[in-house]
Design an enzyme around this catalytic site. Structure first.
Site, short mmCIF file in Angstrom:
data_model
loop_
_atom_site.label_atom_id
_atom_site.label_comp_id
_atom_site.label_asym_id
_atom_site.label_seq_id
_atom_site.Cartn_x
_atom_site.Cartn_y
_atom_site.Cartn_z
CE LYS A 63 -17.13 -24.92 54.60
NZ LYS A 63 -16.61 -26.30 54.67
CG ASP A 70 -8.31 -25.32 54.48
OD1 ASP A 70 -9.15 -25.13 53.57
OD2 ASP A 70 -8.50 -26.12 55.41
CD1 TRP A 117 -12.41 -28.85 60.47
CD2 TRP A 117 -11.13 -29.32 58.69
NE1 TRP A 117 -13.11 -29.72 59.67
CE2 TRP A 117 -12.34 -30.04 58.58
CE3 TRP A 117 -10.18 -29.46 57.68
CZ2 TRP A 117 -12.62 -30.87 57.49
CZ3 TRP A 117 -10.45 -30.29 56.60
CH2 TRP A 117 -11.66 -30.98 56.52
N1 PLA Z 1 -11.02 -26.73 55.70
C1 PLA Z 1 -11.61 -26.16 56.76
C2 PLA Z 1 -10.86 -25.14 57.54
C3 PLA Z 1 -12.92 -26.52 57.10
O1 PLA Z 1 -13.48 -25.95 58.16
C4 PLA Z 1 -13.60 -27.49 56.35
C5 PLA Z 1 -14.99 -27.92 56.70
C6 PLA Z 1 -12.92 -28.03 55.24
C7 PLA Z 1 -11.64 -27.63 54.95
C8 PLA Z 1 -13.50 -29.07 54.34
O2 PLA Z 1 -14.68 -28.83 53.79
P1 PLA Z 1 -15.19 -29.60 52.50
O3 PLA Z 1 -14.33 -30.80 52.30
O4 PLA Z 1 -16.58 -29.96 52.82
O5 PLA Z 1 -15.05 -28.62 51.39
N2 PLA Z 1 -15.32 -27.87 58.06
C9 PLA Z 1 -16.71 -28.14 58.52
C10 PLA Z 1 -17.21 -29.50 58.09
C11 PLA Z 1 -17.66 -27.10 57.96
C12 PLA Z 1 -16.34 -30.67 58.41
O6 PLA Z 1 -15.78 -30.78 59.51
O7 PLA Z 1 -16.21 -31.50 57.51
C13 PLA Z 1 -16.70 -28.01 60.05
O8 PLA Z 1 -17.77 -28.12 60.66
O9 PLA Z 1 -15.63 -27.74 60.64
#
Ligand code: PLA
Length: 442
Positions: free
Chosen positions: A287, A251, A169
């Site tokens: 989510k 995570d 991510w």
């Molecule tokens: N960790 C991972 C692996 C994630 O994919 C995301 C969110 C988070 C943490 C953090 O989410 P939160 O802070 O909202 O709890 N990833 C999303 C959204 C869903 C984003 O990028 O913020 C994504 O589209 O990858």
């Protein structure tokens, strides 16, 4: 008197960047005045690679546009979903006139923290029973990662280096350096097999310094949708724990979203915690409870004994207090309500499973649609990948073409959010992929 009045208006107009004829000599705001600004040198930053997709999507007037960028669940009708169980919990909160808007403690709602630790570690977790777990309510997954990262940067006796998977991510690569940790990658994904590069991962963890921090996606790896098997997890644990005494930092942003079962998706975390070693876990309710904008999450630190845990907690508070003082109440109160009430908890599990099942059904529909079109290439990874995303293997050129000609919005690395698809939009996506693959072969 009038002159004073006019000067006031002129000053206000300047402030608001308005042009008003007050009869006073005018001050023009030519571009040269920008160079006098202390911030004139500030460069335009690029949009975020994930959230920026939504910015572009919002600008597109086409009625056929589809946003498969950010990982946000949509219904079959393409609408955001507020879970029924969340509505019920909110109604209860609203009806409870004893509730107030006081500040929470620095680490948030105690009951929320206890229940969150039980959710990820299991209610029968020995670490919880032995009072070795410190949990702090944080601002969703991101905030939990950041607080955990800063705590490690201040207090860890091992190397202040965190290894994250390649790819990962994107925000991990921004969170941890700002938290004060040197951030390096380990091999994770093999584009040729579209599966886990297990050998590469093990080699890289072995080559990493003893005691380094290792970021692991608890389940539903983002962006690849590729998780280790149970045997592979055991191999990873053996290196991290036994060979290298490294510090695992999980995570967990998708508990329940990968398999539809909260326990199944917590399996790897529990294996690591139950071997008795120190573990960090960042949890998000964005989510699995659809609480994206409420920013609810938790950081749990599993220590080796209760005395250390208590001191760790005291220092976690010192990380949080100057950062945002204390967390917001509302979202965590919803979660605590659901987790503490048997009926609501059971209802949540049913709704969570329904979301996970809909995502899995999208995988089948998209796979079938590509098979029916005889789209060149092997698409079985759409079925095999886990969680919210499919890492399609489409390249930047193909993605840009799909956005331009088919109004399909997705990240440039070829990731699509399956949770944003519906039976109505699958044919459009399949047409777009088919055409992109034929037009621009990889
Ligand atoms: N960790 C991972 C692996 C994630 O994919 C995301 C969110 C988070 C943490 C953090 O989410 P939160 O802070 O909202 O709890 N990833 C999303 C959204 C869903 C984003 O990028 O913020 C994504 O589209 O990858």
């Amino acid at each position: 008197m009038e002159a004073v009045h006019n000067r006031r208006i002129a000053s206000l107009a300047r402030h608001l960047c308005l042009e008003v004829d007050t009869g006073l000599p005018s001050i023009s705001f030519s571009p040269t005045s920008a160079s006098r600004s202390s911030f004139g040198h500030v460069k335009q930053a690029p949009e975020d690679p994930i959230l920026g997709v939504t910015v572009e999507y919002n600008k597109d007037p086409s009625p056929m546009k589809v946003n498969l960028g950010v990982g946000a669940y949509r219904t079959e009708e393409g609408k955001p979903l507020v879970l029924n169980v969340v509505r019920k919990a909110e109604e209860q909160l609203l009806a409870d006139r004893s509730r107030n808007k006081e500040y929470l403690p620095i680490t948030g709602i105690a009951q929320f923290n206890k229940l969150s630790a039980e959710l990820i570690l299991g209610s029968d977790s020995p670490a919880i029973a032995q009072k070795r777990v410190v949990t702090a309510q944080c601002l969703s997954g991101t905030g939990s990662l950041r607080v955990g990262g800063e705590f490690i940067a201040h207090h860890y006796s091992g190397p202040k280096i965190i290894y994250v998977p390649a790819p990962t991510w994107g925000n991990h690569l921004k969170i941890f350096p700002l938290a004060g940790l040197e951030t390096r990658t380990y091999r994770y994904y093999n584009p040729k097999t579209r599966g886990l590069d297990y050998q590469g991962m093990i080699e890289d963890l072995r080559a990493a310094p003893n005691g380094a921090v290792v970021l692991l996606h608890a389940c539903a790896h983002n962006p690849t949708g590729v998780d280790p098997t149970k045997d592979e997890w055991e191999g990873i644990r053996n290196v991290v724990r036994n060979e290298k005494q490294q510090l695992p930092f999980f995570d967990s942003a998708y508990q329940g979203f990968a398999s539809g079962s909260l326990d199944t998706d917590a399996w790897a975390v529990r294996r690591f915690v139950n071997d008795g070693g120190e573990t960090f876990i960042a949890q998000s309710y964005a989510k699995n409870m659809g609480l994206y904008g409420e920013r609810v999450g938790a950081l749990s630190i599993v220590a080796t004994d209760p005395a250390v845990a208590a001191r760790v907690e005291s220092q976690v508070k010192l990380v949080i207090r100057p950062m945002y003082s204390n967390p917001p109440t509302y979202g965590a109160a919803i979660v605590a309500n659901i987790l503490s009430n048997r009926a609501l908890f059971e209802e949540w599990k049913v709704e969570l499973k329904a979301m996970a099942d809909r995502i899995i059904s999208m995988r089948h529909q998209l796979f079938d649609a590509l098979t029916a079109r005889r789209t060149p290439g092997n698409w079985t990874h759409i079925l095999n990948q886990i969680g919210m995303f499919t890492f399609t293997g489409l390249n930047k050129q193909q993605v840009e073409y799909m956005t331009r000609d088919y109004h399909i919005y997705m990240t440039l690395d070829g990731r699509i959010s399956m949770a944003g698809l519906s039976s109505r939009t699958v044919p459009q996506l399949a047409d777009a992929i088919h055409s992109a693959v034929i037009k621009f072969s990889n």
